[in-house]
Write an enzyme that holds these catalytic residues in place. Structure first.
Site, short mmCIF file in Angstrom:
data_model
loop_
_atom_site.label_atom_id
_atom_site.label_comp_id
_atom_site.label_asym_id
_atom_site.label_seq_id
_atom_site.Cartn_x
_atom_site.Cartn_y
_atom_site.Cartn_z
N ARG A 96 -10.22 -11.51 2.09
CA ARG A 96 -11.07 -12.55 1.51
C ARG A 96 -10.35 -13.89 1.48
NH1 ARG A 96 -11.54 -9.15 -3.98
NH2 ARG A 96 -11.42 -7.55 -2.37
N LYS A 148 0.85 -1.20 0.00
CA LYS A 148 0.00 0.00 0.00
C LYS A 148 0.88 1.24 0.00
CE LYS A 148 -3.91 -1.78 2.76
NZ LYS A 148 -4.99 -1.61 1.78
N1 BES Z 1 -7.91 -3.62 4.41
C1 BES Z 1 -8.22 -3.27 3.09
C2 BES Z 1 -9.59 -2.63 2.94
C3 BES Z 1 -9.73 -1.25 3.51
C4 BES Z 1 -9.47 -0.16 2.71
C5 BES Z 1 -10.21 -1.06 4.76
C6 BES Z 1 -9.64 1.11 3.18
C7 BES Z 1 -10.38 0.22 5.25
C8 BES Z 1 -10.12 1.30 4.46
C9 BES Z 1 -8.21 -4.51 2.19
O1 BES Z 1 -7.41 -5.53 2.57
C10 BES Z 1 -7.75 -4.05 0.87
O2 BES Z 1 -6.66 -3.59 0.79
N2 BES Z 1 -8.59 -4.18 -0.13
C11 BES Z 1 -8.27 -3.75 -1.42
C12 BES Z 1 -8.79 -4.77 -2.38
C13 BES Z 1 -8.32 -4.59 -3.78
C14 BES Z 1 -6.83 -4.84 -3.87
C15 BES Z 1 -9.07 -5.52 -4.66
C16 BES Z 1 -8.95 -2.40 -1.66
O3 BES Z 1 -10.05 -2.18 -1.17
O4 BES Z 1 -8.33 -1.56 -2.29
MG MG Z 2 -5.20 -5.65 1.85
#
Ligand code: BES
Ligand code: MG
Ligand code: ZN
Length: 543
Positions: free
Chosen positions: A395, A321
């Site tokens: 997931r 990230k």
């Molecule tokens: N933990 C994040 C989701 C999240 C994002 C929670 C912002 C709270 C605030 C999750 O693991 C994630 O990174 N999801 C990705 C999925 C994508 C790579 C398909 C997302 O939401 O960008």
């Molecule tokens: Mg993630």
């Protein structure tokens, strides 16, 4: 424990205690002017509140006004206080009456006051004001005397909200206690005692009913406070082992209950074939832990499974990230915090429901040992999963934890997860997204959350999007396959593949787990909400 070296033993402290809440009825000769309290909170209606200084006050307010040489009306006019919903007016009693201060809290008009959420809003403002006035002992006279709302429901709402709305976490602030110059500031550490003055004309039966609701409210608030603490504690403290230790401690603390817990380490999970869950944590120094609670009362009407996403820190893994998006990723275990918070008070609400509660706790980190984009994992179900983005890890852990939960043969399963940024785009930070494979079950969950005041909003699960996750290039499934469209559905449809025929509700709490920009009734802005605990309690009570 770290994998590479012998770590210090993890120690966990006792669960947070809520302030004391006492429900009482005033005797015939007891007067509110004589109550010993730091702050007396009185709910007032807009339509019975005077618009000019000679107007007559009625009931409680008129008694009070007498003690103040009829100056309350004057003050209200001066301050332009009109008793609009949740507006406040502070009156210093200057020793004219026993309460040190009086807080008038607006209830809006009589005809408009018809939802518990309005009581919650008023209570939240009153409790936050009480906190800012450093009132340790607060007394509420806040019932709807038009009686559209049941006094027992109001009692519970005031209990929950007054215990939760003024939350603060200052454990790591060395100077929080003595930075202020004033002597009394040093001592104030939140509201300590809350008194609810129940309508005196009510029967013993109504009073007892309300008392039971207050007890449930206190239990719920304690569950939420534990959840919040787990979320806000930093990720160098709250690792998978820490969550497991807390799960064990809360189980031990409820020794007479029908609750047990077992914690599976990586080797046990490997024996079960949890290749999906284990892959996510394999880049971390901290060992992954699967936490499995089982609550089995003598006569259970149903068996419900609840599964919480428990990523104690989400760096994104090798699909790293950017810094800004990583900043708060300690809260990626908020779903598991709700599960542990709920199980920590289950013996106090004693639902007639068998509960399987599962948390697959791990840390998503980049390292030479991390799982990679391109890897193919074999999940416990046997389905193979191709990874195209290691940041869609929630997931992947849920694939095994939800499957494992369903193997315990529940009648229905709920998962709660900070799963997608997309749900924040869709619904903002005040509601969870709800998705389901069974509308009848979903309606019950929605009703329960409605009662708790926790907002959920249903999003569709269109089959069209299912293809995006069920066809990898070389495996049965792919973890992030929708090309940026319908992100929350994409995540949910992935999880759906692992519940089989079990009725299932998915709660995506990525937005509501930590409302950043605005207060909700339950949570002051930029704090963890502990969302889910109160809704789950209502659901379990309603079965
Ligand atoms: N933990 C994040 C989701 C999240 C994002 C929670 C912002 C709270 C605030 C999750 O693991 C994630 O990174 N999801 C990705 C999925 C994508 C790579 C398909 C997302 O939401 O960008
Ligand atoms: Mg993630
Ligand atoms: Zn995540």
């Amino acid at each position: 424990m770290t994998k590479s070296e012998q770590a210090k033993p993890v120690s966990v402290k006792a669960s947070p205690k809520a302030a004391k809440v006492v429900l009482k009825q005033l005797g015939k000769n007891e007067k509110i002017e004589k109550l010993k309290t730091d702050l007396l909170v009185i709910g007032v209606y807009e339509d019975s509140f005077p618009k000019d200084k000679d107007a007559k006050l009625t009931g409680l307010l008129s008694d009070l006004n007498n003690s103040f040489n009829s100056e309350i009306t004057k003050l209200a006019l001066q301050e332009q206080f009109q008793a609009k919903l949740a507006s406040t007016l502070v009156i210093n009693s200057l020793d004219r009456i026993s309460p040190k201060k009086v807080l008038l809290i607006g209830l809006g008009t009589k005809k408009d006051l018809n939802k518990l959420d309005q009581i919650r809003k008023a209570t939240a403002n009153a409790a936050r004001k009480a906190d800012s006035l450093k009132a340790e002992n607060v007394t509420f006279i806040l019932y709807d005397n038009e009686n559209k709302l049941a006094d027992s429901d109001v009692s519970r709402a005031i209990t929950e909200i007054s215990l939760l709305a003024p939350y603060k976490f200052n454990k790591y602030l060395n100077n929080s206690k003595d930075s202020s110059s004033k002597q009394e500031d040093k001592k104030f550490d939140g509201i300590k005692e809350i008194n609810l003055i129940f309508p005196s004309e009510s029967s013993k039966k109504e009073f007892d009913l309300a008392k039971a609701e207050v007890e449930k409210g206190i239990a719920g608030a304690e569950g939420v406070l534990l959840a919040r603490e787990l979320i806000i504690e930093p990720p160098n403290i709250v690792n998978p082992e820490y969550l497991a230790k807390v799960a064990e401690r809360v189980t031990k603390d409820q020794k007479d209950s029908d609750l047990t817990v077992k914690v599976l380490g990586e080797s046990e999970c490997r024996k079960l074939g949890m290749g999906a869950f284990l892959a996510v944590g394999q880049g971390s120094e901290n060992e992954s832990k699967l936490i499995h609670f089982h609550y089995k009362p003598k006569k259970a009407k149903k068996h419900i499974a609840i599964v919480g996403k428990g990523i104690t820190f989400d760096s994104g893994g090798l699909s790293l990230k950017p810094a800004k998006s990583m900043e708060k990723m300690k809260y990626d275990m908020a779903g598991s915090a709700a599960v542990i918070g709920l199980m920590s008070i289950v013996s106090k609400i004693k639902p007639d429901v068998e509960i399987t509660a599962v948390v697959a706790a791990c840390e998503n980190m980049p390292s030479g040992a991390s799982y990679r984009p391109g890897d193919v994992l074999t999940s416990m179900s046997g389905k193979t999963i191709e990874i195209n983005n290691t940041d869609a890890e929630g997931r992947v852990t849920l694939a095994d934890s939800v499957y494992y939960a369903c193997q315990q043969k529940p009648d229905a399963v709920i998962d709660i997860a900070t799963l997608t940024g997309a749900v924040v785009v869709a619904l903002g930070e005040t509601a969870a997204g709800l998705m389901t494979n069974n509308s009848e079950f979903a309606d019950k969950v929605k009703k329960a959350f409605e009662q708790s005041g926790e907002k959920v909003w249903e999003l569709p699960l269109y089959e069209d999007y299912e293809d995006d996750v069920v066809k990898g290039t070389i495996a049965d499934m792919i973890n992030s396959g929708s090309g940026g469209q319908a992100g929350s559905q994409n995540g949910a449809l992935f999880v759906k593949q692992f519940v089989g025929e079990t009725p299932w509700v998915h709660l995506d709490i990525a937005g509501i787990c930590w409302p950043e920009k605005r207060d909700t009734h339950h949570t002051p802005r930029n704090n963890p909400s502990g969302f889910g605990v109160l809704g789950f309690i209502r659901y379990l009570e309603g079965i």
